[in-house]
Scaffold this motif. Structure first.
Motif, PDB file in Angstrom:
ATOM      1  N   ALA A 136     -17.907-174.309  25.882  1.00 31.61           N
ATOM      2  CA  ALA A 136     -16.576-174.466  26.479  1.00 31.61           C
ATOM      3  C   ALA A 136     -15.490-174.496  25.411  1.00 31.61           C
ATOM      4  CB  ALA A 136     -16.523-175.732  27.326  1.00 31.61           C
ATOM      5  N   ARG A 137     -15.767-175.124  24.286  1.00 30.84           N
ATOM      6  CA  ARG A 137     -14.783-175.152  23.204  1.00 30.84           C
ATOM      7  C   ARG A 137     -14.586-173.773  22.590  1.00 30.84           C
ATOM      8  NH1 ARG A 137     -16.462-180.330  23.506  1.00 30.84           N
ATOM      9  NH2 ARG A 137     -15.134-181.993  22.665  1.00 30.84           N
ATOM     10  N   ARG A 138     -15.641-172.957  22.608  1.00 29.29           N
ATOM     11  CA  ARG A 138     -15.543-171.643  21.976  1.00 29.29           C
ATOM     12  C   ARG A 138     -14.865-170.621  22.877  1.00 29.29           C
ATOM     13  NH1 ARG A 138     -19.809-168.823  17.973  1.00 29.29           N
ATOM     14  NH2 ARG A 138     -19.744-170.970  17.248  1.00 29.29           N
ATOM     15  N   ILE A 139     -15.190-170.610  24.166  1.00 22.37           N
ATOM     16  CA  ILE A 139     -14.690-169.524  25.027  1.00 22.37           C
ATOM     17  C   ILE A 139     -13.918-170.029  26.249  1.00 22.37           C
ATOM     18  CG2 ILE A 139     -16.510-167.958  24.293  1.00 22.37           C
ATOM     19  CD1 ILE A 139     -17.916-168.451  26.974  1.00 22.37           C
ATOM     20  N   GLY A 140     -13.705-171.330  26.355  1.00 19.29           N
ATOM     21  CA  GLY A 140     -12.987-171.875  27.498  1.00 19.29           C
ATOM     22  C   GLY A 140     -13.932-172.272  28.615  1.00 19.29           C
ATOM     23  N   SER A 141     -13.470-173.169  29.478  1.00 19.62           N
ATOM     24  CA  SER A 141     -14.348-173.731  30.499  1.00 19.62           C
ATOM     25  C   SER A 141     -14.736-172.721  31.567  1.00 19.62           C
ATOM     26  CB  SER A 141     -13.679-174.951  31.139  1.00 19.62           C
ATOM     27  OG  SER A 141     -12.478-174.585  31.798  1.00 19.62           O
ATOM     28  N   ALA A 142     -13.857-171.768  31.894  1.00 20.70           N
ATOM     29  CA  ALA A 142     -14.163-170.837  32.982  1.00 20.70           C
ATOM     30  C   ALA A 142     -15.317-169.914  32.620  1.00 20.70           C
ATOM     31  CB  ALA A 142     -12.920-170.021  33.333  1.00 20.70           C
ATOM     32  N   ARG A 143     -15.249-169.294  31.453  1.00 22.27           N
ATOM     33  CA  ARG A 143     -16.342-168.421  31.014  1.00 22.27           C
ATOM     34  C   ARG A 143     -17.622-169.225  30.805  1.00 22.27           C
ATOM     35  NH1 ARG A 143     -15.395-163.102  32.128  1.00 22.27           N
ATOM     36  NH2 ARG A 143     -13.797-162.158  30.803  1.00 22.27           N
ATOM     37  N   ALA A 144     -17.489-170.413  30.190  1.00 26.48           N
ATOM     38  CA  ALA A 144     -18.659-171.252  29.958  1.00 26.48           C
ATOM     39  C   ALA A 144     -19.306-171.649  31.284  1.00 26.48           C
ATOM     40  CB  ALA A 144     -18.268-172.504  29.165  1.00 26.48           C
ATOM     41  N   SER A 145     -18.488-171.976  32.264  1.00 29.05           N
ATOM     42  CA  SER A 145     -19.013-172.359  33.573  1.00 29.05           C
ATOM     43  C   SER A 145     -19.760-171.200  34.223  1.00 29.05           C
ATOM     44  CB  SER A 145     -17.872-172.811  34.483  1.00 29.05           C
ATOM     45  OG  SER A 145     -17.258-173.977  33.976  1.00 29.05           O
ATOM     46  N   GLU A 146     -19.213-170.007  34.132  1.00 33.13           N
ATOM     47  CA  GLU A 146     -19.870-168.830  34.710  1.00 33.13           C
ATOM     48  C   GLU A 146     -21.258-168.630  34.124  1.00 33.13           C
ATOM     49  OE1 GLU A 146     -19.261-163.973  35.018  1.00 33.13           O
ATOM     50  OE2 GLU A 146     -17.590-165.237  34.399  1.00 33.13           O
ATOM     51  N   LEU A 147     -21.359-168.730  32.804  1.00 32.60           N
ATOM     52  CA  LEU A 147     -22.643-168.490  32.146  1.00 32.60           C
ATOM     53  C   LEU A 147     -23.632-169.613  32.446  1.00 32.60           C
ATOM     54  CD1 LEU A 147     -23.916-166.357  30.280  1.00 32.60           C
ATOM     55  CD2 LEU A 147     -23.300-167.792  28.337  1.00 32.60           C
ATOM     56  N   LYS A 187     -21.267-157.933  25.672  1.00 31.26           N
ATOM     57  CA  LYS A 187     -20.429-158.806  26.495  1.00 31.26           C
ATOM     58  C   LYS A 187     -20.176-160.131  25.776  1.00 31.26           C
ATOM     59  CE  LYS A 187     -20.471-159.066  31.021  1.00 31.26           C
ATOM     60  NZ  LYS A 187     -20.805-159.369  32.452  1.00 31.26           N
ATOM     61  N   ALA A 188     -21.193-160.664  25.113  1.00 24.40           N
ATOM     62  CA  ALA A 188     -21.010-161.903  24.355  1.00 24.40           C
ATOM     63  C   ALA A 188     -19.948-161.730  23.284  1.00 24.40           C
ATOM     64  CB  ALA A 188     -22.335-162.346  23.733  1.00 24.40           C
ATOM     65  N   CYS A 189     -19.873-160.548  22.714  1.00 23.49           N
ATOM     66  CA  CYS A 189     -18.845-160.260  21.706  1.00 23.49           C
ATOM     67  C   CYS A 189     -17.470-160.191  22.368  1.00 23.49           C
ATOM     68  CB  CYS A 189     -19.175-158.952  20.990  1.00 23.49           C
ATOM     69  SG  CYS A 189     -18.169-158.629  19.531  1.00 23.49           S
ATOM     70  N   THR A 190     -17.392-159.528  23.514  1.00 23.26           N
ATOM     71  CA  THR A 190     -16.127-159.439  24.239  1.00 23.26           C
ATOM     72  C   THR A 190     -15.624-160.820  24.645  1.00 23.26           C
ATOM     73  OG1 THR A 190     -16.707-157.253  25.096  1.00 23.26           O
ATOM     74  CG2 THR A 190     -15.007-158.465  26.283  1.00 23.26           C
ATOM     75  N   TRP A 191     -16.546-161.702  25.030  1.00 26.24           N
ATOM     76  CA  TRP A 191     -16.171-163.052  25.451  1.00 26.24           C
ATOM     77  C   TRP A 191     -15.821-163.961  24.279  1.00 26.24           C
ATOM     78  CZ3 TRP A 191     -19.692-165.167  29.953  1.00 26.24           C
ATOM     79  CH2 TRP A 191     -19.474-164.388  31.103  1.00 26.24           C
ATOM     80  N   GLY A 192     -16.181-163.568  23.061  1.00 28.15           N
ATOM     81  CA  GLY A 192     -15.876-164.390  21.896  1.00 28.15           C
ATOM     82  C   GLY A 192     -16.993-165.319  21.476  1.00 28.15           C
ATOM     83  N   ILE A 193     -18.186-165.133  22.052  1.00 27.75           N
ATOM     84  CA  ILE A 193     -19.331-165.933  21.616  1.00 27.75           C
ATOM     85  C   ILE A 193     -19.856-165.400  20.291  1.00 27.75           C
ATOM     86  CG2 ILE A 193     -21.684-166.663  22.195  1.00 27.75           C
ATOM     87  CD1 ILE A 193     -20.940-166.296  25.155  1.00 27.75           C
TER      88      ILE A 193
END
Length: 260
Positions: free
Chosen positions: A150-161, A172-178
């Motif tokens: 959540a700190r790295r990519i925000g709560s919304a993306r983290a919640s989805e995963l 996709k992980a690169c696009t999301w910033g992971i």
């Protein structure tokens, strides 16, 4: 240091740390976690090591997750203690003075993704698959994954995963910033080592203080983070490395840093 479960190779300021259990897809059981915590502690104390590259043995997995067979027999208390043990490893890595680069060569699932997220940044193979499948087992990530993702990519993306339990491809992980960058499988480790070499060549104290500012600043408000950065910035002006680095720039020569 070589053990049956960890391999460590040191060369020119770089330590290549490999989790070496390819038959289990490098799963994290209690023994692996203990050895990993000890190895990270020793590498941080080793002045000859400037940067660590972390990867998994074999071509299938970085770390495919925590050991489900071990976890299946745990009660509530044992589960909590296992989670805390894993979190200690992640925090050890985050608090190290030395940067740690994850070279994710295959599956990074559950505890494996948590391990990668505890590194300072991640390079991934095109074959890599990342995810948190814990909800499909009736649990949640327990080694800091809910917090670090959540700190790295925000709560919304983290919640989805995390809520879906699905795996995503490296692109996709690169696009999301992971993940920072994605490479062909045969190029991954060489690219990680190339970046590690660039880090090892610059001021050891500067890199250590920069990591300190980033990791600790994330837990502060912006103004407090600014003040913390300024305090570290000022302290470095009392070091030999600062005198050497700026002196070398003025004198138009290559700096030779000693980490002092």
């Amino acid at each position: 240091m070589d053990t049956s479960l960890l391999l460590i190779e040191k060369n020119d300021g770089i330590a290549l740390l490999t989790i070496n259990s390819p038959k289990t897809l490098n799963a994290l059981n209690s023994t692996v976690l203990s050895e990993l915590e000890g190895a990270l502690y020793e590498l941080d104390r080793d002045d000859a090591v400037k940067v660590v590259v972390l990867t998994g043995a074999g071509d299938k997995a970085f770390v495919a997750g925590a050991d489900i067979k071990e976890m299946a027999a745990m009660n509530a208390f044992e589960g909590q203690q296992f989670g805390l043990k894993g979190q200690r490893v992640m925090l050890t890595m985050e608090k190290m003075r030395k940067p740690v680069i994850a070279a994710v060569n295959g599956y990074a699932l559950g505890g494996g993704l948590e391990l990668a997220l505890a590194c300072d940044f991640i390079y991934a193979s095109e074959k890599a698959r990342l995810g948190f499948p814990e909800v499909t087992l009736g649990i949640i990530p327990g080694f800091g994954g809910t917090q670090n993702l959540a700190r790295r990519i925000g709560s919304a993306r983290a919640s989805e995963l995390i809520f879906s339990g699905r795996m995503i491809e490296a692109s996709k992980a690169c696009t999301w910033g992971i993940v920072n960058e994605v490479f062909a499988p045969e190029e991954l480790l060489a690219k990680a080592m190339e970046t590690a070499a660039a880090i090892a060549a610059v001021g050891t104290l500067g890199v250590a203080y920069a990591k300190n500012a980033i990791v600790n600043g994330l837990n502060m408000g912006k103004e407090d983070g600014f003040r913390y950065e300024a305090s570290l910035f000022g302290v470095l002006f009392a070091t030999e490395d600062q005198k050497e680095g700026m002196g070398a720039f003025v004198e138009k020569r290559q700096a030779v840093f000693k980490g002092k």
